[in-house]
Design a protein around this motif. Structure first.
Motif, PDB file in Angstrom:
ATOM      1  N   ASP A  16      49.636  27.378  45.565  1.00  0.00           N
ATOM      2  CA  ASP A  16      49.477  27.643  47.006  1.00  0.00           C
ATOM      3  C   ASP A  16      49.828  29.099  47.324  1.00  0.00           C
ATOM      4  O   ASP A  16      49.173  29.745  48.144  1.00  0.00           O
ATOM      5  N   LEU A  17      50.876  29.577  46.672  1.00  0.00           N
ATOM      6  CA  LEU A  17      51.301  30.965  46.868  1.00  0.00           C
ATOM      7  C   LEU A  17      50.186  31.934  46.441  1.00  0.00           C
ATOM      8  O   LEU A  17      49.846  32.874  47.162  1.00  0.00           O
ATOM      9  N   THR A  18      49.624  31.673  45.259  1.00  0.00           N
ATOM     10  CA  THR A  18      48.527  32.508  44.774  1.00  0.00           C
ATOM     11  C   THR A  18      47.352  32.452  45.747  1.00  0.00           C
ATOM     12  O   THR A  18      46.750  33.484  46.066  1.00  0.00           O
ATOM     13  N   ALA A  19      47.039  31.254  46.228  1.00  0.00           N
ATOM     14  CA  ALA A  19      45.915  31.098  47.162  1.00  0.00           C
ATOM     15  C   ALA A  19      46.157  31.894  48.448  1.00  0.00           C
ATOM     16  O   ALA A  19      45.228  32.519  48.981  1.00  0.00           O
ATOM     17  N   SER A  20      47.402  31.908  48.926  1.00  0.00           N
ATOM     18  CA  SER A  20      47.712  32.670  50.149  1.00  0.00           C
ATOM     19  C   SER A  20      47.539  34.167  49.916  1.00  0.00           C
ATOM     20  O   SER A  20      47.078  34.901  50.797  1.00  0.00           O
ATOM     21  N   MET A  21      47.935  34.629  48.721  1.00  0.00           N
ATOM     22  CA  MET A  21      47.744  36.043  48.402  1.00  0.00           C
ATOM     23  C   MET A  21      46.259  36.397  48.341  1.00  0.00           C
ATOM     24  O   MET A  21      45.844  37.448  48.815  1.00  0.00           O
ATOM     25  N   ILE A  22      45.467  35.510  47.759  1.00  0.00           N
ATOM     26  CA  ILE A  22      44.017  35.748  47.660  1.00  0.00           C
ATOM     27  C   ILE A  22      43.421  35.893  49.063  1.00  0.00           C
ATOM     28  O   ILE A  22      42.660  36.816  49.340  1.00  0.00           O
ATOM     29  N   GLU A  23      43.815  34.986  49.947  1.00  0.00           N
ATOM     30  CA  GLU A  23      43.319  35.046  51.333  1.00  0.00           C
ATOM     31  C   GLU A  23      43.724  36.343  52.028  1.00  0.00           C
ATOM     32  O   GLU A  23      42.917  36.989  52.692  1.00  0.00           O
TER      33      GLU A  23
END
Lengths: 190, 190
Positions: free
Chosen positions: A125-132
Motif C-alpha cells: 500500500d505504501l509503494t502504491a501511494s508513492m506511485i500515485e
C-alpha cells in the motif's frame, strides 16, 4: 527532551505492544488492550477494525510520505522527491522518541505470521501511494513504479538501521545514506 | 494442445476457484472444495494448511525461479540471471494452458482482502528467495536486493500483461519486454 505523549490510538498501540510482549499476540484480547490503555473496547474499535491492525498506523506515515513527495521542488527527479519525503518522515514521524517503541514493535511483528502478513500488505500500500504521488508530479507510470520500489527499499533499509540499538543516527540521514547505496547498486545490476 | 491435467493440489485449486467465483471466498468451506474436487478433507489438509492457501502454489514457482537464477551462465549480471529465470518460468509454469486459470484466479484475489494480504506476503517471500539465490551467485547483498526488487516488478508487469485476455504473447517474451522497460525506467529515476 519531552517524552512522546501518545493520543488514544497511540496509547492503545503502546498497551497492545506491552501485552503482546508479555503474553503473546495470540493470547491477548482487544478488551485487555483497551483496559491496559485505560480506554473502552468501543474506543478501540473506533480507531482499529481488529486486533491485527493496532500496531499499524492509520495512514499518518503514508500521509507524510505523499505530502513530502508532492511538495518536493518541481525540478526534483523522482528519487529525489522520495528522498525529500523520507527526510520529512524523519522529522515528523520516525523521531528519536519513537525509536525504542519502533524497535520493540518490529520484533513483535517479525515473530508473528499474521502480523507479518499485514505488514506485507502495508508495504504494498505504501509503494502504491508513492506511485500515485509521483504520478501527480507528472512522472510516467513505469518510472514512478521503479522509483517507488527503490524508494520502499531505501525506507526499509533505513528503518532497519534506525531501530538497531547500536545505531543513534536519525532516520533522515540514514535514509540519505541508504538512497546513495541503492542508487549505486541500481547502477550495477546490469 | 493437451489440456493441463492437474494433480491433487491442482484439482483442489481449480475446485476452489470455481466455488469462490460461484459463492464467494467467505461462503466456501474446505469440505465443499474437497468434495468438488472429488477428494477428502484430509487430502486437502495434506496439501494446504488452510482455505486461504489453496490458490497459492506450494513453492513450485519459487523453486523454478531460484533454479533459473542458479543455473544462469556465470558471467550473467544479476538482472540477466533474473531474466533467464523468468524465461524458465514461462516455459515450465506460466504456460499457455494455465493462462485462463491464472486470470480468473487473479480476479478472485483482487476482490478479497484476506487473499490480497496472503498474496502480498507471497510477493515478499518471492523477492526474498531471489535475493538468496543471487547471493549464492556471489552478488553483493545490496545489489541483490535491488535486482530482486526490480525483478519482482518485471515479473508483476509481465504477469499482468500475460493474464490480459487481449494479449496472446507468452510469459517469457513479455518478461523480456518488461525487463527492457524497467531497465530504461531505472536509468531515469534520478
Amino acid at each position: 527532551m519531552a517524552r512522546w505523549q501518545p493520543d488514544a490510538p497511540g496509547r492503545l498501540a503502546a498497551a497492545a505492544l506491552d501485552l503482546f510482549e508479555e503474553h503473546g499476540y495470540e493470547n491477548t484480547t482487544v478488551i485487555e488492550i483497551a483496559e491496559r490503555a485505560g480506554l473502552t473496547k468501543s474506543t478501540f474499535f473506533r480507531y482499529f477494525p481488529d486486533k491485527r491492525e493496532v500496531l499499524f498506523d492509520k495512514g499518518t506515515l503514508t500521509g507524510v510520505l505523499v505530502e513530502g513527495i508532492t511538495s518536493a521542488p518541481p525540478a526534483a527527479g523522482p528519487l529525489d522527491a522520495v528522498a525529500d519525503a523520507l527526510d520529512e518522515l524523519g522529522r515528523t514521524f520516525f523521531t528519536a522518541d519513537r525509536r525504542e517503541f519502533s524497535g520493540r514493535r518490529q520484533a513483535v511483528l517479525n515473530a508473528n505470521s499474521e502480523l507479518r502478513e499485514r505488514e506485507a500488505l502495508k508495504r504494498l500500500d505504501l509503494t502504491a501511494s508513492m506511485i500515485e504521488a509521483l504520478g501527480r508530479r507528472g512522472v510516467p507510470s513505469l518510472t514512478a513504479r521503479v522509483a517507488a520500489e527503490l524508494g520502499t527499499l531505501v525506507w526499509e533499509i533505513a528503518y532497519d538501521r534506525w531501530i538497531d540499538t547500536d545505531n543513534s543516527e536519525g532516520f533522515g540521514p540514514l535514509a540519505r545514506q541508504a538512497l546513495a547505496e541503492v542508487r549505486g547498486a541500481a547502477g550495477v545490476v546490469g
